[in-house]
Scaffold this active site. Structure first.
Site, short mmCIF file in Angstrom:
data_model
loop_
_atom_site.label_atom_id
_atom_site.label_comp_id
_atom_site.label_asym_id
_atom_site.label_seq_id
_atom_site.Cartn_x
_atom_site.Cartn_y
_atom_site.Cartn_z
N ASP A 178 1.66 3.15 10.07
CA ASP A 178 1.45 1.71 9.99
C ASP A 178 1.42 1.04 11.37
O ASP A 178 1.41 1.72 12.40
CB ASP A 178 2.53 1.07 9.11
CG ASP A 178 3.89 1.08 9.76
OD1 ASP A 178 4.13 1.97 10.59
OD2 ASP A 178 4.71 0.20 9.45
N ASP A 202 3.48 -0.41 13.40
CA ASP A 202 4.46 -0.07 14.44
C ASP A 202 4.86 1.40 14.42
O ASP A 202 5.80 1.81 15.11
CB ASP A 202 5.70 -0.97 14.33
CG ASP A 202 6.41 -0.82 13.01
OD1 ASP A 202 5.75 -0.49 12.00
OD2 ASP A 202 7.64 -1.01 12.97
N SER A 249 5.16 -4.96 11.84
CA SER A 249 4.94 -3.71 11.12
C SER A 249 3.60 -3.62 10.39
O SER A 249 2.56 -3.71 11.01
CB SER A 249 6.09 -3.51 10.17
OG SER A 249 6.03 -2.23 9.63
N HIS A 250 3.64 -3.53 9.08
CA HIS A 250 2.43 -3.32 8.30
C HIS A 250 1.68 -4.62 8.01
O HIS A 250 0.61 -4.59 7.41
CB HIS A 250 2.77 -2.63 6.98
CG HIS A 250 3.78 -3.41 6.19
ND1 HIS A 250 5.10 -3.46 6.54
CD2 HIS A 250 3.64 -4.20 5.11
CE1 HIS A 250 5.74 -4.24 5.70
NE2 HIS A 250 4.89 -4.71 4.82
N ASP A 264 6.23 3.40 12.10
CA ASP A 264 7.41 3.97 11.44
C ASP A 264 7.14 4.43 10.00
O ASP A 264 7.97 5.10 9.41
CB ASP A 264 8.61 3.00 11.51
CG ASP A 264 8.32 1.65 10.92
OD1 ASP A 264 7.19 1.42 10.45
OD2 ASP A 264 9.24 0.80 10.93
N ARG A 265 5.99 4.09 9.45
CA ARG A 265 5.69 4.55 8.09
C ARG A 265 4.71 5.72 8.12
O ARG A 265 3.99 5.90 9.09
CB ARG A 265 5.05 3.44 7.27
CG ARG A 265 5.95 2.27 7.06
CD ARG A 265 5.31 1.32 6.08
NE ARG A 265 6.17 0.17 5.89
CZ ARG A 265 6.13 -0.63 4.84
NH1 ARG A 265 5.24 -0.39 3.89
NH2 ARG A 265 6.95 -1.65 4.73
N LYS A 280 12.89 4.69 10.79
CA LYS A 280 11.98 5.61 10.13
C LYS A 280 10.90 5.99 11.12
O LYS A 280 10.67 5.29 12.10
CB LYS A 280 11.42 5.00 8.85
CG LYS A 280 10.78 3.62 8.98
CD LYS A 280 10.52 3.08 7.58
CE LYS A 280 9.77 1.77 7.58
NZ LYS A 280 10.66 0.61 7.79
N ARG A 323 9.95 -12.26 10.73
CA ARG A 323 8.49 -12.19 10.67
C ARG A 323 7.93 -13.53 10.26
O ARG A 323 8.34 -14.11 9.27
CB ARG A 323 8.06 -11.13 9.65
CG ARG A 323 8.46 -9.77 10.14
CD ARG A 323 7.82 -8.66 9.38
NE ARG A 323 8.50 -7.44 9.78
CZ ARG A 323 8.38 -6.28 9.19
NH1 ARG A 323 7.59 -6.16 8.14
NH2 ARG A 323 9.03 -5.23 9.62
C1 VG1 Z 1 9.50 -3.50 3.01
C2 VG1 Z 1 9.83 -2.20 2.33
C3 VG1 Z 1 11.11 -1.62 2.92
C4 VG1 Z 1 10.95 -1.47 4.43
C5 VG1 Z 1 10.55 -2.79 5.04
C6 VG1 Z 1 10.24 -2.67 6.51
O1 VG1 Z 1 10.52 -4.43 2.79
O2 VG1 Z 1 9.98 -2.39 0.94
O3 VG1 Z 1 11.37 -0.38 2.30
O4 VG1 Z 1 12.15 -1.03 5.00
O5 VG1 Z 1 9.36 -3.29 4.41
O6 VG1 Z 1 9.23 -1.72 6.74
P1 VG1 Z 1 10.42 -5.60 1.68
O7 VG1 Z 1 11.66 -6.41 1.82
O8 VG1 Z 1 9.14 -6.33 1.97
O9 VG1 Z 1 10.32 -4.89 0.37
V1 VG1 Z 1 8.25 -1.88 8.08
O10 VG1 Z 1 7.34 -0.51 8.24
O11 VG1 Z 1 7.33 -3.24 7.56
O12 VG1 Z 1 9.23 -2.26 9.33
CO CO Z 2 6.54 -0.42 10.05
#
Ligand code: VG1
Ligand code: CO
Length: 544
Positions: free
Chosen positions: A277, A279, A113-114, A281-282, A376, A22
């Site tokens: 979120d 993409d 993602s988010h 998955d949340r 997820k 990312r």
């Molecule tokens: C975060 C979350 C983690 C999740 C990851 C990807 O990671 O804590 O639980 O699997 O995002 O989610 P980090 O390393 O920032 O704590 V997603 O929905 O952004 O693909």
């Molecule tokens: Co996501």
């Protein structure tokens, strides 16, 4: 078709994080940045000649540009076929399903993602393997190593694919099939859940709001929740994917979904609120006057999964990421099934799911899923909740309270300090690590005795690999826990995540405000780690 080998200069910063690479769009749009990374991925794989690659993303800014590049590079590298979602769209769980369903070699999931999108926002690329799940560390390490020395990539001189039209096109010898991004996924959901029961619930006047946050889940939610399950039009809000998420932050938490949360806390509000979120998955789950923490949601879904047709035979086991509360552990104990604690990130669940040792997995960060895919899955969690509500004919609050009365309540919160200076954050964690051995046995606060203090290391029971330094844990003799780790998904500075948990027995007080219930532990964490003094912040950026 002419295959071109094009000279390039490597970048030194293409290290995949918790979930793919990312970076800011401004970083991704540097010359050959995308090309280098995709070629580095293909260089780290073997045996894909003539095979199928799935490509799809969350529709954010730069998605279309990156997809056209990816298709040309895939053709030049010898893939036989690319399956791509119409408009370049595929939610992360849908991409996982498409990989599995069509027995593809793997897939490229284009998403941050988010994280916010747009020209000044973030972009991301993640490689998923043939089981549909994120590539394990063995592969991501190889990709990073390759990206640092790569000196050429392969492409073809072909025109752009028309991503708007479903059907087959060709890029040189390679077939590109543009597919409906929703259809296969919707069919999968229909097979897992009791759609008749959910339909009847909506018919009976049950009201819900689903916020797709102007991200990829909109088309999926419109189709499944409104068209197939008969929820009134308007149930899905912000349902049209926007490259900038309509300038929003597509993170389904109580900060970015505050309006929905506030509505659910009123008498006039709907019975159920949910969001997903960027993409897809949340998930965020809010019942009338009851927010369900993701950790509790995991425990509740595991305890009630047998009420859905897809899980009527029961579940084999549960896995949760280390910082996720231990609420699910109590369910596993009662059911007499396996329980696993893994590092943060979905890639660590893949082996356990493939081996049939666990059926349901979850993370405190609002991710829950099962063995139906290897990611997820936000809508899956929402539909399982709806299925449970329809069968139990109770409200969310009642179900949550009954759960606590049976298993006890794990009060839980996460405090994020975002965009902290990376040097300060790293020193903070290093200093804390150095303190750990001395903490064991100490009594902190009024009477909290430290039972263990370590840096989490995971031994994968399936392939025997070890992942060290996965987060600092300080556990107390009463079951309370503090966890501190640095985020692996941020793109600016460092994000410090502090996770705090305290167990209250089944016959205890379940009605405290979470921040009040955890106040003593929050104070202890700050005293040990010096978060506020070192970062100069007097409060977290986000509390979930
Ligand atoms: C975060 C979350 C983690 C999740 C990851 C990807 O990671 O804590 O639980 O699997 O995002 O989610 P980090 O390393 O920032 O704590 V997603 O929905 O952004 O693909
Ligand atoms: Co996501």
């Amino acid at each position: 078709m002419t295959i071109q080998t094009i000279k390039t200069t490597p970048y030194q910063d293409q290290k995949p994080g918790t979930s793919g690479l990312r970076k800011r769009v401004t970083v991704y749009s540097q010359p050959n940045y995308v090309e280098n990374y995709i070629q580095a991925i293909f260089d780290s794989l073997e045996g894909f000649a003539g095979q199928t690659l799935v490509i799809g993303g969350d529709g954010r800014f730069y998605n279309d540009v990156a997809i056209q590049k990816a298709i040309r590079i895939a053709a030049a590298n010898g893939f036989g076929k690319v399956l791509v979602g119409q408009g370049g769209l595929l939610s992360t769980p849908a991409a996982s399903h498409v990989i599995r369903h069509y027995k593809a070699f793997g897939g490229l999931v284009l998403s941050a993602s988010h994280n916010p999108g747009g020209p000044d926002g973030d972009f991301g690329i993640k490689y998923n393997i043939g089981n549909g799940g994120p590539a394990p560390e063995k592969i991501t390490d190889a990709v990073y190593a390759r990206s640092k020395v790569i000196d050429s990539y392969k492409s073809v001189d072909a025109a752009d694919i028309d991503l708007g039209t479903i059907g087959t096109q060709k890029v040189g010898d390679m077939v590109v099939e543009v597919i409906d991004p929703v259809a296969d996924y919707a069919k999968l959901m229909e097979g897992l859940f009791d759609f008749d029961a959910i339909r009847a619930m909506f018919k009976g006047g049950f009201r819900m709001t689903f916020d797709a946050m102007s991200a990829v889940t909109g088309p999926y939610a419109h189709k499944i929740i409104e068209d197939m399950l008969g929820a009134p039009k308007g149930t899905v809000i912000n349902g049209t994917p926007s490259p900038s998420f309509d300038d929003g932050h597509p993170d389904p938490n109580l900060v970015y979904c505050k309006d929905m949360h506030d509505l659910l806390m009123t008498d006039a509000g709907p019975d159920f609120g949910a969001a997903s979120d960027g993409d897809g998955d949340r998930n965020l789950i809010i019942g009338k006057k009851r927010f369900v923490t993701p950790s509790d949601s995991l425990a509740l879904l595991a305890a009630n999964a047998h009420l859905a047709p897809g899980y009527k035979k029961g579940i084999a086991g549960i896995a949760r990421s280390m910082p996720t509360s231990a609420a699910a552990d109590r369910v596993a104990e009662k059911l007499g099934i396996e329980m696993h604690e893994t590092p943060t990130g979905w890639k660590f669940f893949g082996n356990l799911l493939d081996a049939g040792r666990v059926t349901i997995c979850g993370e405190e960060s609002a991710g829950t899923g099962s063995d139906h895919v290897r990611e997820k899955d936000g809508l899956w969690a929402v539909l399982l909740w709806l299925n449970i509500l329809a069968v139990r004919k109770q409200g969310v609050d009642e179900i949550v309270r009954e759960h606590w009365k049976t298993y006890g309540r794990n009060y839980y919160t996460r405090h994020d300090y975002e965009e902290v200076d990376a040097g300060i954050a790293n020193t903070l964690v290093d200093d804390l690590r150095a303190k750990l051995p001395g903490l064991v046995g100490q009594v902190l606060g009024d009477d909290l005795q430290v039972a263990y203090a370590d840096d989490f290391s995971y031994l994968d029971p399936v392939d025997g690999s070890t992942s060290a330094k996965q987060g600092v844990r300080i556990g107390f003799t009463d079951g309370s826990r503090l966890v501190l780790r640095l985020s692996g998904t941020g793109t600016v500075g460092a994000t410090l995540r502090l996770y705090i948990e305290r167990y209250e027995a089944a016959d205890g007080n379940h009605d405290l405000d979470t921040q009040v219930a955890l106040a003593e532990l929050i104070g202890i964490a700050d005293a040990i780690a010096g978060i506020r003094s070192r970062t100069g912040r007097d409060a977290p950026t986000v509390i979930t």
